[in-house]
Design a protein around this motif. Structure first.
Motif, PDB file in Angstrom:
ATOM      1  N   ALA A 162       4.770  15.493 -15.507  1.00 46.87           N
ATOM      2  CA  ALA A 162       4.388  14.083 -15.471  1.00 46.87           C
ATOM      3  C   ALA A 162       3.306  13.755 -16.492  1.00 46.87           C
ATOM      4  O   ALA A 162       2.401  14.549 -16.730  1.00 46.87           O
ATOM      5  CB  ALA A 162       3.908  13.715 -14.074  1.00 46.87           C
ATOM      6  N   ARG A 193      -7.312   4.086  -6.153  1.00 43.20           N
ATOM      7  CA  ARG A 193      -5.877   4.204  -5.948  1.00 43.20           C
ATOM      8  C   ARG A 193      -5.510   4.882  -4.641  1.00 43.20           C
ATOM      9  O   ARG A 193      -4.512   4.565  -4.027  1.00 43.20           O
ATOM     10  CB  ARG A 193      -5.260   5.017  -7.079  1.00 43.20           C
ATOM     11  N   LEU A 224       2.131  10.224 -16.565  1.00 40.25           N
ATOM     12  CA  LEU A 224       1.372   9.139 -15.938  1.00 40.25           C
ATOM     13  C   LEU A 224       1.660   9.158 -14.454  1.00 40.25           C
ATOM     14  O   LEU A 224       2.756   9.549 -14.035  1.00 40.25           O
ATOM     15  CB  LEU A 224       1.831   7.770 -16.466  1.00 40.25           C
ATOM     16  N   VAL A 225       0.686   8.742 -13.660  1.00 39.91           N
ATOM     17  CA  VAL A 225       0.926   8.586 -12.234  1.00 39.91           C
ATOM     18  C   VAL A 225       0.596   7.141 -11.878  1.00 39.91           C
ATOM     19  O   VAL A 225      -0.519   6.698 -12.092  1.00 39.91           O
ATOM     20  CB  VAL A 225       0.042   9.534 -11.405  1.00 39.91           C
ATOM     21  N   LEU A 226       1.573   6.411 -11.361  1.00 46.90           N
ATOM     22  CA  LEU A 226       1.331   5.011 -11.059  1.00 46.90           C
ATOM     23  C   LEU A 226       1.664   4.727  -9.604  1.00 46.90           C
ATOM     24  O   LEU A 226       2.132   5.606  -8.877  1.00 46.90           O
ATOM     25  CB  LEU A 226       2.152   4.123 -11.994  1.00 46.90           C
ATOM     26  N   GLU A 253       2.362   7.879  -7.082  1.00 48.49           N
ATOM     27  CA  GLU A 253       1.362   8.401  -6.138  1.00 48.49           C
ATOM     28  C   GLU A 253       2.070   9.095  -4.990  1.00 48.49           C
ATOM     29  O   GLU A 253       3.154   8.701  -4.585  1.00 48.49           O
ATOM     30  CB  GLU A 253       0.509   7.236  -5.609  1.00 48.49           C
ATOM     31  N   LYS A 254       1.425  10.123  -4.432  1.00 45.31           N
ATOM     32  CA  LYS A 254       2.122  11.028  -3.512  1.00 45.31           C
ATOM     33  C   LYS A 254       2.563  10.380  -2.202  1.00 45.31           C
ATOM     34  O   LYS A 254       3.527  10.820  -1.592  1.00 45.31           O
ATOM     35  CB  LYS A 254       1.217  12.227  -3.196  1.00 45.31           C
ATOM     36  N   ALA A 255       1.883   9.322  -1.764  1.00 47.08           N
ATOM     37  CA  ALA A 255       2.247   8.754  -0.459  1.00 47.08           C
ATOM     38  C   ALA A 255       3.369   7.732  -0.560  1.00 47.08           C
ATOM     39  O   ALA A 255       3.770   7.148   0.435  1.00 47.08           O
ATOM     40  CB  ALA A 255       1.022   8.115   0.186  1.00 47.08           C
ATOM     41  N   ARG A 256       3.873   7.488  -1.776  1.00 45.96           N
ATOM     42  CA  ARG A 256       4.890   6.449  -1.949  1.00 45.96           C
ATOM     43  C   ARG A 256       6.246   6.923  -1.436  1.00 45.96           C
ATOM     44  O   ARG A 256       6.706   8.013  -1.758  1.00 45.96           O
ATOM     45  CB  ARG A 256       5.007   6.089  -3.427  1.00 45.96           C
ATOM     46  N   PRO A 269      -3.633  10.917 -20.869  1.00 37.90           N
ATOM     47  CA  PRO A 269      -4.030  10.236 -19.642  1.00 37.90           C
ATOM     48  C   PRO A 269      -4.978  11.095 -18.809  1.00 37.90           C
ATOM     49  O   PRO A 269      -4.974  12.322 -18.925  1.00 37.90           O
ATOM     50  CB  PRO A 269      -2.713  10.019 -18.903  1.00 37.90           C
ATOM     51  N   LYS A 305      -5.459  15.530 -14.244  1.00 35.71           N
ATOM     52  CA  LYS A 305      -5.348  16.728 -15.059  1.00 35.71           C
ATOM     53  C   LYS A 305      -6.363  16.640 -16.184  1.00 35.71           C
ATOM     54  O   LYS A 305      -6.566  15.560 -16.750  1.00 35.71           O
ATOM     55  CB  LYS A 305      -3.940  16.789 -15.648  1.00 35.71           C
ATOM     56  N   ASP A 335      11.919  19.114  -2.726  1.00 34.04           N
ATOM     57  CA  ASP A 335      10.784  19.070  -1.806  1.00 34.04           C
ATOM     58  C   ASP A 335      10.134  17.705  -1.976  1.00 34.04           C
ATOM     59  O   ASP A 335       9.812  17.305  -3.097  1.00 34.04           O
ATOM     60  CB  ASP A 335       9.800  20.198  -2.146  1.00 34.04           C
ATOM     61  N   ALA A 372      -6.862   4.157   0.280  1.00 37.64           N
ATOM     62  CA  ALA A 372      -6.146   3.517   1.392  1.00 37.64           C
ATOM     63  C   ALA A 372      -4.998   4.379   1.906  1.00 37.64           C
ATOM     64  O   ALA A 372      -4.486   4.152   2.991  1.00 37.64           O
ATOM     65  CB  ALA A 372      -5.614   2.156   0.938  1.00 37.64           C
ATOM     66  N   GLU A 373      -4.585   5.377   1.121  1.00 41.61           N
ATOM     67  CA  GLU A 373      -3.430   6.170   1.525  1.00 41.61           C
ATOM     68  C   GLU A 373      -3.792   7.305   2.464  1.00 41.61           C
ATOM     69  O   GLU A 373      -2.932   7.877   3.122  1.00 41.61           O
ATOM     70  CB  GLU A 373      -2.763   6.772   0.294  1.00 41.61           C
ATOM     71  N   VAL A 433       1.059   4.461   4.082  1.00 37.84           N
ATOM     72  CA  VAL A 433       0.030   3.583   4.640  1.00 37.84           C
ATOM     73  C   VAL A 433       0.603   2.746   5.775  1.00 37.84           C
ATOM     74  O   VAL A 433      -0.010   2.590   6.831  1.00 37.84           O
ATOM     75  CB  VAL A 433      -0.547   2.677   3.532  1.00 37.84           C
ATOM     76  N   GLU A 445       7.331  16.607  -1.379  1.00 33.84           N
ATOM     77  CA  GLU A 445       5.959  16.577  -1.899  1.00 33.84           C
ATOM     78  C   GLU A 445       5.800  17.491  -3.108  1.00 33.84           C
ATOM     79  O   GLU A 445       4.702  17.923  -3.441  1.00 33.84           O
ATOM     80  CB  GLU A 445       4.974  16.967  -0.797  1.00 33.84           C
ATOM     81  N   GLY A 460      -4.175   5.851 -16.655  1.00 32.92           N
ATOM     82  CA  GLY A 460      -2.991   6.692 -16.499  1.00 32.92           C
ATOM     83  C   GLY A 460      -2.944   7.473 -15.207  1.00 32.92           C
ATOM     84  O   GLY A 460      -1.894   7.936 -14.804  1.00 32.92           O
ATOM     85  N   SER A 461      -4.105   7.654 -14.573  1.00 32.68           N
ATOM     86  CA  SER A 461      -4.168   8.240 -13.231  1.00 32.68           C
ATOM     87  C   SER A 461      -3.507   9.602 -13.091  1.00 32.68           C
ATOM     88  O   SER A 461      -2.874   9.895 -12.094  1.00 32.68           O
ATOM     89  CB  SER A 461      -3.544   7.311 -12.194  1.00 32.68           C
ATOM     90  N   LEU A 462      -3.604  10.437 -14.089  1.00 26.62           N
ATOM     91  CA  LEU A 462      -3.060  11.785 -13.998  1.00 26.62           C
ATOM     92  C   LEU A 462      -4.218  12.736 -13.714  1.00 26.62           C
ATOM     93  O   LEU A 462      -5.155  12.814 -14.498  1.00 26.62           O
ATOM     94  CB  LEU A 462      -2.369  12.156 -15.311  1.00 26.62           C
ATOM     95  N   GLY A 464       0.808  -1.216   0.000  1.00 27.14           N
ATOM     96  CA  GLY A 464       0.000   0.000   0.000  1.00 27.14           C
ATOM     97  C   GLY A 464       0.838   1.261   0.000  1.00 27.14           C
ATOM     98  O   GLY A 464       0.334   2.351  -0.222  1.00 27.14           O
ATOM     99  N   PRO A 508       4.911  18.952 -12.716  1.00 24.48           N
ATOM    100  CA  PRO A 508       4.013  19.349 -13.803  1.00 24.48           C
ATOM    101  C   PRO A 508       4.334  18.661 -15.126  1.00 24.48           C
ATOM    102  O   PRO A 508       3.491  18.619 -16.013  1.00 24.48           O
ATOM    103  CB  PRO A 508       4.233  20.861 -13.923  1.00 24.48           C
ATOM    104  N   GLU A 525       5.280  19.137  -6.653  1.00 24.74           N
ATOM    105  CA  GLU A 525       4.458  18.800  -7.816  1.00 24.74           C
ATOM    106  C   GLU A 525       5.382  18.496  -8.974  1.00 24.74           C
ATOM    107  O   GLU A 525       6.481  19.040  -9.068  1.00 24.74           O
ATOM    108  CB  GLU A 525       3.613  20.014  -8.205  1.00 24.74           C
ATOM    109  N   PRO A 573      -1.227  17.512   0.006  1.00 25.88           N
ATOM    110  CA  PRO A 573      -0.273  18.133   0.936  1.00 25.88           C
ATOM    111  C   PRO A 573      -0.400  19.652   0.995  1.00 25.88           C
ATOM    112  O   PRO A 573      -0.101  20.251   2.020  1.00 25.88           O
ATOM    113  CB  PRO A 573       1.093  17.740   0.346  1.00 25.88           C
ATOM    114  N   ASN A 621      -4.142  18.428  -4.836  1.00 27.02           N
ATOM    115  CA  ASN A 621      -2.829  18.251  -4.220  1.00 27.02           C
ATOM    116  C   ASN A 621      -2.964  18.284  -2.702  1.00 27.02           C
ATOM    117  O   ASN A 621      -2.812  19.324  -2.074  1.00 27.02           O
ATOM    118  CB  ASN A 621      -1.873  19.351  -4.704  1.00 27.02           C
TER     119      ASN A 621
END
Lengths: 280, 274, 290
Positions: B174, C244, B176-178, B150-153, C234, C223, B166, C247-248, B60, B168, C219-221, B56, B172, B170, C53, C51
Motif C-alpha cells: 500500500a 483518523r 496510501l491509506v484513506l 483504514e482497518k475498521a472499514r 506518504p 510507515k 484474511d 473514533a474507530e 464504529v 485484517e 497519505g496516512s501510511l 465513521g 505491504p 496487512e 488486530p 497493527n
C-alpha cells in the motif's frame, strides 16, 4: 568581501522572500475569495445541505457553528472573569502567580485534537453524555479560556491604583470595589478576549469532530444534548470529495462563510479593544 | 453585550422546548448515501421526528449500536465472531438493506490503456507489493499507486477476505491509506495509476471498476452479476438495531426496507433486496 | 453586604480552581485511560509497526512523521518569515506596516480546515505534478502546507520582536556608516534573538499539534519511508493518526488506550515546550497567540 555587494545580496534576498510570501499569501486569500464568492448565493446560505453536502446549502452548518460558540461564550465568560479577578485581586503571592501562569499557558498550549480526545474520553464515554452541542461548547470554552483569562487579567491589572485607593477611601469593601469599580473598568478587555477567542473557536474542527457534530440530518438541535452540525466539520467532509465539482464548490463557499464569521468576530474584538482605548 | 447574550440564550431555550424524537444512526460510509437520503425524505413526511446520521465506518457503527450509544448501526459487512460474542447480551438484530459489490477500482487512464480485468491473485499480488507496475498486468509502463483503507472499514474487510484471505491482512504494497469511499474516489481520480477498493455505487467516469477474471471467465461488476451473486466480491449492506426495533426507530427501519427506501437504494446505485 | 463579599470570594476562588485544574484533569484522564497501554505494551509502544488486530502498537512511524513535518514547516517558514519581518519592520513606512500587519492577522485567523481544503484541491496536485509522483499526498506536502499556515504568525511575531528594539540602536549603527545589512545582522537580529527564539518555540508547538490540514494531505501510511529522508513518500503524524483512528477504537480496548497514550506523548512534548518558553521567554504583558 565587498560590503556593498553583501548589502545588495541582502536586500535582494529580503525582496525575494517578500515576493514569495506576498504572492503566496495574497493568492491564498484570492483563491478563497474567488471560488468562495462564486459559490455563494442566498439559496446556499438559507437551505440545508443534501447529498453529502454536494447539493443544497449550509444553513444548518452556520447555525450549528453559531450555537457552538454562543454556548462556549456563555460557559467561558463567567469562568474567565472569576479567574481573572482571583488572579488579579486575591493572588498576592508571586510564586502562586507564577504557578497560575504555568497552568493557564499550559492549557493554552494543549493541541486542539487533544481537547477533542479529552472530550471523547471524559464526556462521551465516562459521563455518557452522547455527542452533543453541550459537550462541544464545553470543550471549545476550555480551549479559549486562557485567552480570555489573560486578556481580562491584563485589563484589570492595568487599572490605575488611584481607582482602587479612591474606592477604598469611600469605605467600600474589597468585593464592592471589584464589582463597582474593577469589573466595569475592565469588562472591555474581557469582551475583547472573548471575541478573539471565539474567532478562533469557530474555525476549529479537531475539538468538536468526535464530541459534537453529526454528519447529516441535523437541523436545529432540540436540546443541549442533541448533536449539531458545524461549518468546519462540513468542510472536512467536502474536502474528502474534492474531485466532485459541486462538493468542492460548496466547500469553497462554506470556507468563505467560515472565514467571514472569523473576521466578523475578530473585527468586533478589535472594535471593543479600540473603544476600550478611547474610553481611557 | 450581556443583554445580547441573554437574548440569544433565551431564544435558544425557546427552541429547546420543542423537543422531537430523534433516531441516531451511525456507521459505514457505504450505506450512508442510502440512509442519509432516506432520512431527508423521512423527515419531510414526519416533521415531528428526526433522524441524525453520522459516518465513521462499519466497525464504529456496530460498536456504537452494541454499546447503546446510537439506535441504528450501518454496516457494509457481517458481524465478526468477536463482535457476536461481545454483544451477545444485547442481541443485535441485523437486517439486509441492499446488495453491493466491492469493486477493484482504477484510474480511468489505466482502464483506457487496456487493464479491464484482473484475477483475484493478481490483485492480491498488487496489495502485497509483488506487482508494482501496470505493465506486468497488461497496462501502461507506470508504477501502481496502491490505495488501502483504514482497518475498521467494512469495505476493506470484505475485499481483503477474498483477495488476501484474511479480513485484517496487512497490505505491504500500500502507498496510501484513506478512509471513506469519497476520499478514496477522490484520490483515484487525482491519480493516473491508482488502484483502490470501492463500492459499486462510487464508480464513475474518472473511476472505472475492473472485471474479475475467475478461471478465465471475466465477470463484470454489473447489476445482474451482483444480484445473482456471480461477481466474487458481493456483499450485503446491513442496518443493525439492539433487539427488535421499537417506536421511531422501527418506523425508520420499516421505511428503509419498504418500497420508498428500496427506490432510494436503487437510485443510489445499489441493488435492492426486494 | 458582608454576605455578598463572601459569596463573591467563593465564586472567584471556585472559578480559579476550575481553570487551574483543567490542565491537570486533562493530564490525569489521559494518563488513567492509557495506563493499560503503558503497562501491557510497554516499550512495544516505541516499535516500528502499528497493527492493532495483531496487538502491535509501535508509534515510531507517527513520531517520525510529526518530527519530519515540523522540521520541513519550520525550515521553510522561518527563513522566509524572518526575511519578510526584516522588510516589514525595517524597510516599510509606519502606515504601510499597519496595513501589512492587519493583513497578516487576517491570514493568521484562517481556520486550519480551510488550509486542508486548499491542500487537497491544489497543493497535493501541484506536488504530484512537480515531482512526478504517484501521489501528491506526502510528508513534504504536509510540511509545506503547515509552513504556509504558520507563516503569517511567524512574520507577525518576528516583526514585533524587531520593532520593539529602540530606534536609537539603529540610528547609532547607521551613524557609524553601516549598511542596512550590517545593521540588521549585527544590531537588530542579535537584540531580537530571544523573542525570535520564543516565536520559534510557539510555532513549533503549533505545528506539532496541528491536525486537520495535515490529516488530509499526508497519505496516512503508518510507515517510515526508505530511506528515511525521502519526504516525497506518504507518512503519518501523531495528530493525523489520532484524527483518523480515534473514533474507530472501542473505548477501554488496548487499541483505544494506545491511541490515548499517543495523545499523552504529544501533550507531554507540547507542555515541555510551554514550560521552557515560560522559563526563558516569559513576558507577563504578552498576548496569547494561537
Amino acid at each position: 568581501m565587498n560590503r556593498r555587494l553583501w548589502n545588495m545580496f541582502f536586500v535582494l534576498g529580503v525582496w525575494l522572500a517578500v515576493a514569495m510570501c506576498g504572492v503566496g499569501l495574497v493568492s491564498l486569500i484570492g483563491v478563497i475569495a474567488w471560488y468562495g464568492v462564486g459559490a455563494i448565493n442566498l439559496d446556499f446560505l438559507l437551505t440545508g445541505s443534501q447529498n453529502f453536502g454536494a447539493d443544497g446549502g449550509i444553513f444548518y452548518q452556520i447555525l450549528g457553528s453559531v450555537l457552538l460558540i454562543v454556548g462556549a461564550g456563555v460557559i467561558c465568560f463567567p469562568l474567565a472573569l472569576g479567574t481573572a479577578i482571583f488572579k488579579s485581586e486575591y493572588l498576592a503571592n508571586a510564586k502562586m502567580q507564577r504557578l497560575c501562569a504555568v497552568l493557564v499557558y499550559g492549557l493554552n498550549g494543549v493541541p486542539s485534537i487533544v481537547f477533542g480526545i479529552f472530550g471523547l474520553v471524559f464526556f462521551v464515554n465516562i459521563l455518557d453524555t452522547g455527542i452533543s452541542w453541550f459537550v462541544g461548547s464545553v470543550i471549545l470554552a476550555m480551549m479559549i479560556l486562557p485567552t480570555v483569562v489573560l486578556a481580562s487579567f491584563q485589563a484589570m491589572n492595568s487599572i490605575p491604583v488611584i481607582f482602587r485607593e479612591s474606592a477604598y477611601a469611600l469605605g467600600l469593601n474589597k468585593w464592592q470595589v471589584i464589582v463597582r469599580v474593577l469589573v466595569p473598568q475592565s469588562i472591555g478587555g474581557t469582551v475583547t478576549g472573548l471575541l478573539l477567542g471565539l474567532a478562533r473557536a469557530v474555525g476549529e474542527t479537531a475539538p468538536i469532530m468526535f464530541v459534537a457534530t453529526a454528519f447529516s440530518g441535523v437541523s436545529t438541535p432540540g436540546s443541549l444534548l442533541e448533536p449539531v452540525t458545524a461549518l468546519p466539520t462540513h468542510i472536512l467532509a467536502l474536502a474528502q470529495q474534492a474531485t466532485d465539482v459541486h462538493a468542492l464548490q460548496n466547500g469553497w463557499g462554506a470556507s468563505f462563510v467560515l472565514i467571514c464569521l472569523v473576521m466578523m468576530l475578530g473585527a468586533l474584538g478589535l472594535m471593543s479593544r479600540l473603544q476600550l482605548k478611547g474610553a481611557r | 453585550m450581556r443583554v445580547w447574550t441573554l437574548l440569544i440564550l433565551c431564544s435558544i431555550l425557546g427552541i429547546g422546548c420543542s423537543k422531537r424524537e430523534a433516531v441516531m444512526v451511525s456507521g459505514s460510509s457505504t450505506v450512508l448515501p442510502i440512509v442519509s437520503k432516506a432520512a431527508d425524505r423521512f423527515r419531510m413526511q414526519h416533521t415531528d421526528m428526526n433522524v441524525v446520521v453520522n459516518a465513521g465506518g462499519s466497525g464504529v457503527g456496530i460498536k456504537q449500536v452494541g454499546e447503546g450509544k446510537i439506535d441504528i448501526g450501518m454496516a457494509s459487512r457481517a458481524l465478526t465472531p468477536l463482535e457476536h460474542e461481545k454483544y451477545r447480551a444485547v442481541h443485535l438484530n441485523v437486517r439486509t438493506l441492499a446488495l453491493d459489490a466491492v469493486v477493484p477500482a482504477v484510474s480511468s487512464e489505466v482502464y483506457d490503456a487496456g487493464v479491464k480485468h484482473l484475477t483475484l491473485a493478481q490483485i492480491g499480488q498488487i496489495y502485497k507489493g509483488e506487482i508494482d507496475n501496470w505493465k506486468e498486468v497488461g497496462g501502461p509502463d507506470r508504477e501502481i499507486l496502491v490505495i488501502d483503507k483504514e482497518k475498521a472499514r467494512g469495505t476493506r474487510h470484505v475485499f481483503m477476505a477474498l483477495v488476501l484471505g484474511d479480513k485484517e491482512a496487512e497490505a505491504p504494497g500500500a502507498d496510501l491509506v484513506l478512509g471513506s469511499n469519497n476520499e478514496e474516489q477522490t484520490a483515484i481520480v487525482q491519480s493516473n495509476a491508482a488502484i483502490g477498493m470501492l463500492s459499486h455505487a462510487w464508480l464513475n467516469a474518472g473511476v472505472k471498476g475492473l472485471a474479475i477474471d475467475v478461471n478465465g471467465n471475466v465477470i463484470q461488476p454489473t447489476r445482474e452479476n451482483i444480484e445473482n451473486g456471480t461477481f466474487p466480491i458481493t456483499r450485503g449492506l446491513f442496518v443493525i438495531t439492539r433487539g427488535e426495533p421499537v417506536g421511531v426507530t422501527k418506523l425508520f427501519v420499516d421505511y428503509l426496507l419498504g418500497a420508498e427506501g428500496q427506490t432510494i437504494v436503487e437510485a443510489s446505485g445499489y441493488v435492492s433486496v426486494r | 453586604m458582608f454576605l455578598s463579599a463572601k459569596i463573591g470570594k467563593g465564586y472567584v476562588v471556585t472559578c480559579a480552581m476550575i481553570s487551574a485544574m483543567l490542565i491537570v484533569v486533562i493530564l490525569c484522564f489521559l494518563a488513567a485511560n492509557s495506563w493499560q497501554a503503558f503497562s501491557q505494551v510497554g516499550l512495544g509502544l516505541f516499535g516500528w509497526t502499528w497493527n492493532p488486530p495483531k496487538g502491535q502498537f509501535g508509534m515510531l512511524p507517527m513520531i517520525y512523521g510529526s518530527l519530519a513535518v515540523t522540521v520541513i514547516a519550520l525550515g521553510i517558514a522561518f527563513p522566509l518569515g524572518i526575511a519578510t519581518a526584516v522588510f516589514t519592520s525595517e524597510m516599510l513606512s509606519a502606515t504601510v506596516r499597519v496595513y501589512a500587519k492587519s493583513f497578516l492577522e487576517l491570514l493568521a485567523g484562517i481556520p486550519s480546515i480551510v488550509y486542508g481544503l486548499m491542500g487537497v484541491a491544489f497543493l497535493s496536485v501541484f506536488v504530484q505534478d512537480v515531482f512526478v509522483l504517484l501521489s501528491g499526498r506526502t510528508i513534504l506536502t504536509g510540511g509545506i502546507l503547515l509552513s504556509i499556515m504558520i507563516l503569517p504568525t511567524v512574520i507577525t511575531l518576528c516583526d514585533d520582536a524587531m520593532h520593539h528594539i529602540p530606534m536609537s540602536y539603529r540610528e547609532a549603527a547607521r551613524g557609524l556608516g553601516l549598511y542596512k545589512y550590517e545593521v540588521v545582522k549585527d544590531v537588530v537580529l542579535p537584540a531580537a534573538k530571544m523573542d525570535i527564539l520564543g516565536a520559534l518555540l510557539l510555532a513549533l508547538g503549533r505545528v506539532l499539534g496541528e491536525t486537520m490540514a495535515v490529516m488530509l494531505v499526508i497519505g496516512s501510511l503508518d510507515k517510515i519511508p526508505t530511506p528515511f529522508w525521502n519526504v516525497l513518500a506518504p507518512g503519518q503524524t501523531i495528530t493525523s493518526k489520532l484524527g483518523r483512528e480515534m473514533a474507530e477504537a472501542a473505548f477501554g480496548s488496548l487499541h483505544f488506550e494506545a491511541m490515548i497514550a499517543m495523545a499523552l506523548i504529544l501533550l507531554f512534548f507540547v507542555l515541555t515546550l510551554t514550560v521552557v518558553s515560560l522559563t526563558y521567554f516569559y513576558n507577563p504583558e504578552g498576548r496569547l497567540y494561537e
